[in-house]
Design an enzyme around this catalytic site. Sequence first.
Site, mmCIF file in Angstrom:
data_model
loop_
_atom_site.group_PDB
_atom_site.id
_atom_site.type_symbol
_atom_site.label_atom_id
_atom_site.label_comp_id
_atom_site.label_asym_id
_atom_site.label_seq_id
_atom_site.Cartn_x
_atom_site.Cartn_y
_atom_site.Cartn_z
ATOM 1 N N GLU A 99 1.082 -1.222 0.079
ATOM 2 C CA GLU A 99 -0.035 -0.133 -0.070
ATOM 3 C C GLU A 99 0.814 1.261 0.090
ATOM 4 O OE1 GLU A 99 -2.390 1.593 -0.676
ATOM 5 O OE2 GLU A 99 -4.244 0.747 0.283
ATOM 6 N N ASP A 100 0.041 2.448 -0.510
ATOM 7 C CA ASP A 100 1.044 3.812 -0.249
ATOM 8 C C ASP A 100 0.874 4.336 0.963
ATOM 9 O OD1 ASP A 100 -1.700 4.012 -0.534
ATOM 10 O OD2 ASP A 100 -1.311 5.417 -2.339
ATOM 11 N N ASP A 103 -4.462 5.000 6.477
ATOM 12 C CA ASP A 103 -5.221 6.235 7.034
ATOM 13 C C ASP A 103 -6.236 5.566 8.086
ATOM 14 O OD1 ASP A 103 -6.004 8.664 7.930
ATOM 15 O OD2 ASP A 103 -6.807 9.161 5.983
ATOM 16 N N PHE A 152 -2.729 15.690 4.870
ATOM 17 C CA PHE A 152 -2.813 15.210 3.373
ATOM 18 C C PHE A 152 -1.345 15.136 2.537
ATOM 19 C CE2 PHE A 152 -4.309 14.874 -0.948
ATOM 20 C CZ PHE A 152 -5.148 13.547 -0.794
ATOM 21 N N ARG A 165 1.273 12.233 -8.551
ATOM 22 C CA ARG A 165 1.685 10.577 -8.215
ATOM 23 C C ARG A 165 3.129 10.571 -8.627
ATOM 24 N NH1 ARG A 165 -2.887 7.523 -6.942
ATOM 25 N NH2 ARG A 165 -4.603 8.044 -7.765
HETATM 26 P P1 5GP Z 1 -7.845 4.219 4.141
HETATM 27 O O1 5GP Z 1 -8.906 3.302 3.761
HETATM 28 O O2 5GP Z 1 -6.664 3.882 5.133
HETATM 29 O O3 5GP Z 1 -8.479 5.324 4.958
HETATM 30 O O4 5GP Z 1 -6.947 4.970 3.224
HETATM 31 C C1 5GP Z 1 -6.565 4.406 2.316
HETATM 32 C C2 5GP Z 1 -6.366 5.090 0.998
HETATM 33 O O5 5GP Z 1 -6.653 6.372 1.075
HETATM 34 C C3 5GP Z 1 -4.961 5.271 0.459
HETATM 35 O O6 5GP Z 1 -4.521 4.041 -0.440
HETATM 36 C C4 5GP Z 1 -4.915 6.564 -0.219
HETATM 37 O O7 5GP Z 1 -5.339 6.380 -1.669
HETATM 38 C C5 5GP Z 1 -5.921 7.283 0.408
HETATM 39 N N1 5GP Z 1 -5.045 8.133 1.163
HETATM 40 C C6 5GP Z 1 -5.173 8.493 2.717
HETATM 41 N N2 5GP Z 1 -4.595 9.342 3.179
HETATM 42 C C7 5GP Z 1 -4.116 9.929 2.158
HETATM 43 C C8 5GP Z 1 -3.223 11.011 1.970
HETATM 44 O O8 5GP Z 1 -2.791 11.753 2.718
HETATM 45 N N3 5GP Z 1 -2.921 11.468 0.602
HETATM 46 C C9 5GP Z 1 -3.387 10.715 -0.223
HETATM 47 N N4 5GP Z 1 -2.975 11.444 -1.556
HETATM 48 N N5 5GP Z 1 -4.194 9.740 -0.248
HETATM 49 C C10 5GP Z 1 -4.373 9.644 1.022
#
Ligand code: 5GP
Length: 181
Positions: A99-100, A103, A152, A165
Amino acid sequence: MLAKDIEKVLITREDIQKRCVELGAQLTADYTDKNPLVVGILKGAVPFMADIVREIDTHLELDFMDVSSYGNQTVSSGEVKIIKDLDTNVEGRDLLIVEDIIDSGRTLGYLVDLFKYRKAKSVKIVTLLDKPEGRVVDIHADYVGFDVPNEFVVGYGLDYAEAYRNLPYVGVLKPKIYQSN
Ligand code: 5GP
């Protein structure tokens, strides 16, 4: 120039390359002779995945999944939807999800449950970034590149409205970029 839109750089390309070498050594030790299926989550994980798999010195296979949880906003919608599923049967396989960023943990919570339901032998997570303060679902990554604060971030795969990206580092956008949208 993309750099003119960036308020501050949080993690440099050099930091990331160095951390990939360290994580790669751990992953090599943990996955030797297991032929893991390395699952990249499109599109954000692509740059990190390309780096990390080249540091893992054992046989492995690659596959990709595309799920949506964010749309074009900077706040989570709370919904996870499969846009593209795996091509590989995961039954009995050792899975390593790439994963990137984590959150809320909703995306990975959903995927880990899905892969367990599909009878994967093991499911582990490697993430470039972890935002522990954002967590809603109780999920943790087995391998973390860097913790980031609750703001963010963009770059190294992470987008704002599909842009940024391709930045070779992780940074925070100038507020005027959001205001102009
Ligand atoms: P989660 O399901 O854990 O809330 O979020 C995962 C996805 O939300 C990540 O794969 C990403 O695509 C997006 N995301 C969460 N935080 C950020 C952030 O700070 N910046 C960006 N660009 N995407 C985020």
